[in-house]
Design a protein around this motif. Structure first.
Motif, PDB file in Angstrom:
ATOM      1  N   THR A 161       0.811  -1.221   0.000  1.00 30.84           N
ATOM      2  CA  THR A 161       0.000   0.000   0.000  1.00 30.84           C
ATOM      3  C   THR A 161       0.845   1.273   0.000  1.00 30.84           C
ATOM      4  O   THR A 161       0.644   2.152  -0.858  1.00 30.84           O
ATOM      5  CB  THR A 161      -0.968   0.007   1.197  1.00 30.84           C
ATOM      6  OG1 THR A 161      -1.825  -1.128   1.109  1.00 30.84           O
ATOM      7  CG2 THR A 161      -1.829   1.265   1.183  1.00 30.84           C
ATOM      8  N   PRO A 162       1.814   1.457   0.930  1.00 37.17           N
ATOM      9  CA  PRO A 162       2.597   2.697   0.911  1.00 37.17           C
ATOM     10  C   PRO A 162       3.485   2.830  -0.323  1.00 37.17           C
ATOM     11  O   PRO A 162       3.782   3.949  -0.763  1.00 37.17           O
ATOM     12  CB  PRO A 162       3.441   2.603   2.189  1.00 37.17           C
ATOM     13  CG  PRO A 162       3.506   1.157   2.506  1.00 37.17           C
ATOM     14  CD  PRO A 162       2.187   0.606   2.074  1.00 37.17           C
ATOM     15  N   ILE A 163       3.893   1.697  -0.895  1.00 37.57           N
ATOM     16  CA  ILE A 163       4.725   1.759  -2.103  1.00 37.57           C
ATOM     17  C   ILE A 163       3.919   2.341  -3.254  1.00 37.57           C
ATOM     18  O   ILE A 163       4.378   3.245  -3.968  1.00 37.57           O
ATOM     19  CB  ILE A 163       5.265   0.354  -2.453  1.00 37.57           C
ATOM     20  CG1 ILE A 163       6.175  -0.151  -1.334  1.00 37.57           C
ATOM     21  CG2 ILE A 163       6.002   0.381  -3.790  1.00 37.57           C
ATOM     22  CD1 ILE A 163       6.640  -1.587  -1.520  1.00 37.57           C
ATOM     23  N   PHE A 164       2.702   1.832  -3.430  1.00 35.61           N
ATOM     24  CA  PHE A 164       1.858   2.354  -4.517  1.00 35.61           C
ATOM     25  C   PHE A 164       1.417   3.790  -4.243  1.00 35.61           C
ATOM     26  O   PHE A 164       1.298   4.594  -5.170  1.00 35.61           O
ATOM     27  CB  PHE A 164       0.650   1.438  -4.733  1.00 35.61           C
ATOM     28  CG  PHE A 164       0.972   0.168  -5.458  1.00 35.61           C
ATOM     29  CD1 PHE A 164       1.420   0.198  -6.766  1.00 35.61           C
ATOM     30  CD2 PHE A 164       0.859  -1.061  -4.830  1.00 35.61           C
ATOM     31  CE1 PHE A 164       1.734  -0.970  -7.452  1.00 35.61           C
ATOM     32  CE2 PHE A 164       1.161  -2.243  -5.498  1.00 35.61           C
ATOM     33  CZ  PHE A 164       1.607  -2.190  -6.810  1.00 35.61           C
ATOM     34  N   TYR A 165       1.188   4.117  -2.974  1.00 38.03           N
ATOM     35  CA  TYR A 165       0.804   5.495  -2.630  1.00 38.03           C
ATOM     36  C   TYR A 165       1.923   6.465  -2.988  1.00 38.03           C
ATOM     37  O   TYR A 165       1.674   7.574  -3.472  1.00 38.03           O
ATOM     38  CB  TYR A 165       0.475   5.567  -1.140  1.00 38.03           C
ATOM     39  CG  TYR A 165      -0.208   6.854  -0.696  1.00 38.03           C
ATOM     40  CD1 TYR A 165      -0.783   7.724  -1.614  1.00 38.03           C
ATOM     41  CD2 TYR A 165      -0.294   7.172   0.646  1.00 38.03           C
ATOM     42  CE1 TYR A 165      -1.410   8.890  -1.205  1.00 38.03           C
ATOM     43  CE2 TYR A 165      -0.924   8.339   1.069  1.00 38.03           C
ATOM     44  CZ  TYR A 165      -1.472   9.190   0.139  1.00 38.03           C
ATOM     45  OH  TYR A 165      -2.091  10.345   0.551  1.00 38.03           O
ATOM     46  N   SER A 166       3.163   6.048  -2.781  1.00 37.60           N
ATOM     47  CA  SER A 166       4.296   6.917  -3.119  1.00 37.60           C
ATOM     48  C   SER A 166       4.369   7.152  -4.624  1.00 37.60           C
ATOM     49  O   SER A 166       4.821   8.205  -5.075  1.00 37.60           O
ATOM     50  CB  SER A 166       5.606   6.312  -2.606  1.00 37.60           C
ATOM     51  OG  SER A 166       5.923   5.108  -3.276  1.00 37.60           O
ATOM     52  N   ILE A 167       3.898   6.167  -5.415  1.00 43.95           N
ATOM     53  CA  ILE A 167       3.896   6.327  -6.871  1.00 43.95           C
ATOM     54  C   ILE A 167       2.969   7.472  -7.277  1.00 43.95           C
ATOM     55  O   ILE A 167       3.295   8.250  -8.183  1.00 43.95           O
ATOM     56  CB  ILE A 167       3.487   5.006  -7.554  1.00 43.95           C
ATOM     57  CG1 ILE A 167       4.593   3.963  -7.381  1.00 43.95           C
ATOM     58  CG2 ILE A 167       3.181   5.227  -9.045  1.00 43.95           C
ATOM     59  CD1 ILE A 167       4.221   2.586  -7.887  1.00 43.95           C
ATOM     60  N   TYR A 168       1.809   7.589  -6.600  1.00 45.56           N
ATOM     61  CA  TYR A 168       0.920   8.716  -6.913  1.00 45.56           C
ATOM     62  C   TYR A 168       1.616  10.042  -6.617  1.00 45.56           C
ATOM     63  O   TYR A 168       1.545  10.979  -7.430  1.00 45.56           O
ATOM     64  CB  TYR A 168      -0.376   8.649  -6.103  1.00 45.56           C
ATOM     65  CG  TYR A 168      -1.232   9.879  -6.321  1.00 45.56           C
ATOM     66  CD1 TYR A 168      -2.026   9.985  -7.451  1.00 45.56           C
ATOM     67  CD2 TYR A 168      -1.182  10.956  -5.445  1.00 45.56           C
ATOM     68  CE1 TYR A 168      -2.770  11.139  -7.699  1.00 45.56           C
ATOM     69  CE2 TYR A 168      -1.930  12.105  -5.678  1.00 45.56           C
ATOM     70  CZ  TYR A 168      -2.720  12.187  -6.798  1.00 45.56           C
ATOM     71  OH  TYR A 168      -3.440  13.337  -7.041  1.00 45.56           O
ATOM     72  N   SER A 169       2.295  10.130  -5.499  1.00 44.07           N
ATOM     73  CA  SER A 169       2.985  11.367  -5.121  1.00 44.07           C
ATOM     74  C   SER A 169       4.020  11.757  -6.160  1.00 44.07           C
ATOM     75  O   SER A 169       4.116  12.921  -6.569  1.00 44.07           O
ATOM     76  CB  SER A 169       3.664  11.195  -3.751  1.00 44.07           C
ATOM     77  OG  SER A 169       2.735  10.824  -2.760  1.00 44.07           O
ATOM     78  N   ILE A 170       4.799  10.774  -6.608  1.00 44.51           N
ATOM     79  CA  ILE A 170       5.864  11.049  -7.573  1.00 44.51           C
ATOM     80  C   ILE A 170       5.286  11.394  -8.942  1.00 44.51           C
ATOM     81  O   ILE A 170       5.733  12.347  -9.600  1.00 44.51           O
ATOM     82  CB  ILE A 170       6.812   9.837  -7.673  1.00 44.51           C
ATOM     83  CG1 ILE A 170       7.496   9.581  -6.322  1.00 44.51           C
ATOM     84  CG2 ILE A 170       7.855  10.057  -8.774  1.00 44.51           C
ATOM     85  CD1 ILE A 170       8.282  10.743  -5.766  1.00 44.51           C
ATOM     86  N   ALA A 171       4.284  10.631  -9.397  1.00 43.45           N
ATOM     87  CA  ALA A 171       3.673  10.908 -10.708  1.00 43.45           C
ATOM     88  C   ALA A 171       3.031  12.289 -10.720  1.00 43.45           C
ATOM     89  O   ALA A 171       3.121  13.025 -11.714  1.00 43.45           O
ATOM     90  CB  ALA A 171       2.642   9.834 -11.037  1.00 43.45           C
TER      91      ALA A 171
END
Length: 299
Positions: A161-171
């Protein structure tokens, strides 16, 4: 820099904290995980489309070569993250899943340092530790861990979950750097979230919930679910990273578990322990510290 922008990710975290309450309500109405996520996305994208149509239709314009950014944010950063979070909340506990999610600033630091050359400072590291510690205490994990029966699937998805959430932040940060406005980023990210989830939803279950019992109240719940867990938090977070670095925004938005504790106390009569209250204070200290200006020569 206008310090008021630091409030926006905090508000985003507070709104994200409502997700557990909505999941409880909708799961009791026999809506499965994919259906809950799809309902959130579909209602949110329709609401945003209406806003953009009347507010400024030029914000709907994007370049085809940038579609991958919104697809990455919407499919991986929102859709898969929401699926992982919802299942982990059901397989473990809401508290344990929230603590796992609270580690996402660590992944944001690493990715933003590599991609955007943002400094990993002592202040960021300290505040991350305090935020995670505060979330740990708020969620009353010592007592939970002693009696928790671990679900392998729940734990695995909770870590993802936090790994994918970080992807939103970066994108989102990439989209900001390419000149897109927060409304545009939020709309297209949620649109891709909807595309990835709507075909697999049980729409008859959504219809039965909306039509059953007090129809007006049920429709209000569905609309509030979309607004509070999708439209507003992602919009506020995206506006925030237009003005502060994404690493700090990640820490500021980690207020979700503390907010979830307060919602539990207000709406489900879950009285927090002394440790949880101390955890809320610790998490608040982390948010206050990260909002302070850092010296230019920080490490």
């Amino acid at each position: 820099m206008n310090r008021l922008y630091y409030i926006l990710p905090v508000l985003a975290g507070i709104l994200f904290g409502t997700s557990g309450s909505f999941i409880r309500i909708l799961a009791k109405a026999d809506l499965n995980t994919v259906t809950i996520v799809a309902q959130r996305a579909s209602f949110a994208v329709v609401l945003l489309a209406i806003v953009l149509f009347f507010y400024d239709r030029s914000l709907l314009k994007i370049k085809l070569r940038d579609l991958w950014i919104f697809a990455l944010a919407g499919i991986c950063g929102i859709n898969i993250m929401n699926l992982c979070l919802t299942v982990s909340m059901q397989e473990l506990t809401m508290s344990f899943a929230a603590v796992l999610l609270s580690t996402f600033p660590v992944f944001v630091f690493i990715l933003s340092a590599v991609l955007f050359k943002e400094r990993i400072t002592k202040l960021k590291i300290t505040c991350s530790i305090l935020a995670i510690l505060g979330c740990y205490m708020v969620s009353e994990m010592p007592g939970i861990l002693s009696s928790l029966t671990f679900s392998g699937k729940g734990l695995f998805l909770g870590i993802l979950t936090p790994i994918f959430y970080s992807i939103y932040s970066i994108a989102s940060r990439v989209a900001v750097d390419r000149g897109y406005q927060a409304l545009t980023i939020t709309f297209y990210s949620i649109a891709f979230m909807a595309l990835a989830s709507v075909p697999f939803a049980d729409w008859s279950a959504i219809g039965s919930y909306a039509a059953g019992g007090n129809t007006a109240v049920h429709i209000a719940v569905l609309l509030a679910h979309a607004i509070c867990v999708a439209v507003l938090p992602y919009l506020l977070f995206t506006i925030g990273i237009q003005h502060i670095d994404v690493g700090k925004a990640a820490i500021l938005s980690s207020s979700e578990p503390a907010a979830a504790m307060l919602y539990g106390a207000l709406f489900f009569h879950e009285i927090p322990s002394i440790a949880a209250i101390i955890g809320l204070i610790v998490a608040s200290i982390a948010i206050a510290l990260i909002s302070m200006p850092e010296p230019e020569h920080g490490t």
